[in-house]
Write a protein that holds these residues in place. Structure first.
Motif, mmCIF file in Angstrom:
data_model
loop_
_atom_site.group_PDB
_atom_site.id
_atom_site.type_symbol
_atom_site.label_atom_id
_atom_site.label_comp_id
_atom_site.label_asym_id
_atom_site.label_seq_id
_atom_site.Cartn_x
_atom_site.Cartn_y
_atom_site.Cartn_z
ATOM 1 N N ASN A 172 141.470 -17.368 49.030
ATOM 2 C CA ASN A 172 142.800 -17.891 49.358
ATOM 3 C C ASN A 172 143.731 -17.863 48.158
ATOM 4 N N SER A 173 143.204 -18.215 46.992
ATOM 5 C CA SER A 173 144.058 -18.229 45.799
ATOM 6 C C SER A 173 144.509 -16.815 45.435
ATOM 7 N N GLU A 174 143.621 -15.839 45.607
ATOM 8 C CA GLU A 174 143.987 -14.450 45.319
ATOM 9 C C GLU A 174 145.014 -13.935 46.313
ATOM 10 N N ILE A 175 144.876 -14.333 47.567
ATOM 11 C CA ILE A 175 145.847 -13.929 48.589
ATOM 12 C C ILE A 175 147.209 -14.524 48.280
ATOM 13 N N ALA A 176 147.230 -15.807 47.909
ATOM 14 C CA ALA A 176 148.489 -16.469 47.585
ATOM 15 C C ALA A 176 149.187 -15.771 46.428
ATOM 16 N N GLU A 177 148.417 -15.404 45.415
ATOM 17 C CA GLU A 177 148.993 -14.725 44.251
ATOM 18 C C GLU A 177 149.520 -13.336 44.614
ATOM 19 N N GLU A 178 148.757 -12.620 45.424
ATOM 20 C CA GLU A 178 149.136 -11.257 45.813
ATOM 21 C C GLU A 178 150.428 -11.235 46.634
ATOM 22 N N LEU A 179 150.568 -12.211 47.539
ATOM 23 C CA LEU A 179 151.707 -12.224 48.457
ATOM 24 C C LEU A 179 152.835 -13.149 48.008
ATOM 25 N N PHE A 180 152.662 -13.785 46.849
ATOM 26 C CA PHE A 180 153.675 -14.691 46.293
ATOM 27 C C PHE A 180 154.000 -15.822 47.273
ATOM 28 N N ILE A 181 152.933 -16.438 47.807
ATOM 29 C CA ILE A 181 153.093 -17.583 48.695
ATOM 30 C C ILE A 181 152.219 -18.721 48.172
ATOM 31 N N THR A 182 152.424 -19.918 48.707
ATOM 32 C CA THR A 182 151.658 -21.063 48.245
ATOM 33 C C THR A 182 150.271 -21.083 48.868
ATOM 34 N N MET A 183 149.377 -21.885 48.279
ATOM 35 C CA MET A 183 148.038 -22.036 48.832
ATOM 36 C C MET A 183 148.112 -22.644 50.236
ATOM 37 N N ALA A 184 149.010 -23.616 50.411
ATOM 38 C CA ALA A 184 149.140 -24.264 51.722
ATOM 39 C C ALA A 184 149.552 -23.256 52.787
ATOM 40 N N THR A 185 150.479 -22.367 52.427
ATOM 41 C CA THR A 185 150.928 -21.345 53.371
ATOM 42 C C THR A 185 149.793 -20.375 53.678
ATOM 43 N N THR A 186 149.041 -20.019 52.651
ATOM 44 C CA THR A 186 147.897 -19.116 52.851
ATOM 45 C C THR A 186 146.890 -19.727 53.812
ATOM 46 N N LYS A 187 146.560 -20.982 53.606
ATOM 47 C CA LYS A 187 145.600 -21.653 54.478
ATOM 48 C C LYS A 187 146.103 -21.717 55.908
#
Length: 219
Positions: A172-187
């Motif tokens: 999740n943290s890697e996805i958030a970083e890749e897409l420039f979104i927050t962890m909450a949004t990723t989850k």
């Protein structure tokens, strides 16, 4: 409370070794052992374990069918496949049957115990690169037509991007970083994908991503 584990393997020595490991771990406990798939299904219904550590190759009912029946019968019980990796061409089938991940029999002790905890907590064991190689290998064996990139009804373009990254094994943290979104949004995206695609956990999302052609099989 300790995680209640059911050990399933037709080799008594394997069960014995796992039982000894778990006995020395305060937060895990063995509530039963089975040597066949049929015994595993019966015991799972009787003792309702949190996690079943499931072998694949057993006499009579194999681990794939046992996994399917256990998962279908009790949504609270999760299955962790026990495999020899390169020799087990059926692991992909077990994952499709509802298993939440897999163990390799020669894994380090801490990794085995950690895997049980991960699955018990409701997550899926997909982080190790060996897992992605395994899933990719079985998807690659499918006919090319079955691996074409296909549209996914009901999900947004952003959710499709998240699904692709999940298929690549990103956290999740890697996805958030890749897409420039927050962890909450990723989850939130992951939760919606699980619901929309009727997936049990992240392992199934990885499989779906490969089957849809969103991720190229490893070579």
């Amino acid at each position: 409370m300790s995680v209640r584990v059911l050990l399933v393997d037709d080799q008594p020595l394997v069960r014995s070794g796992l039982r000894v490991l778990i006995a020395d771990t305060p937060d895990l406990s063995v509530v039963g052992e089975a040597g066949t798939g049929a015994e595993a299904v019966e015991l799972a219904r009787a003792v309702r374990p949190d996690v079943v550590v499931m072998d694949i190759r057993m006499p009579g009912m194999d681990g794939i069918e046992a996994t399917r029946q256990i998962v279908a019968g009790d949504g609270a019980t999760r299955v962790l496949v026990l495999t020899t990796f390169d020799e087990d061409e059926h692991v992909y089938g077990a994952l499709r049957a509802g298993a939440s991940g897999f163990l390799v029999k020669d894994m380090a002790v801490d990794d085995i115990l950690g895997a049980v905890r991960v699955v018990a907590a409701g997550d899926a064991l997909i982080a190790p690169s060996v897992t992605r190689r395994l899933i990719a290998g079985f998807v690659e064996a499918a006919p090319p037509a079955a691996r074409r990139v296909r549209p996914v009804a009901g999900i947004t373009e952003r959710e499709r991007e998240v699904l692709t990254l999940i298929g690549q094994g990103r956290s999740n943290s890697e996805i958030a970083e890749e897409l420039f979104i927050t962890m909450a949004t990723t989850k939130s995206h992951v939760a919606r994908l699980l619901t929309k695609l009727d997936a049990r956990d992240r392992v199934q999302l990885v499989i779906i991503a490969y089957e849809l052609g969103l991720v190229a099989p490893a070579r």
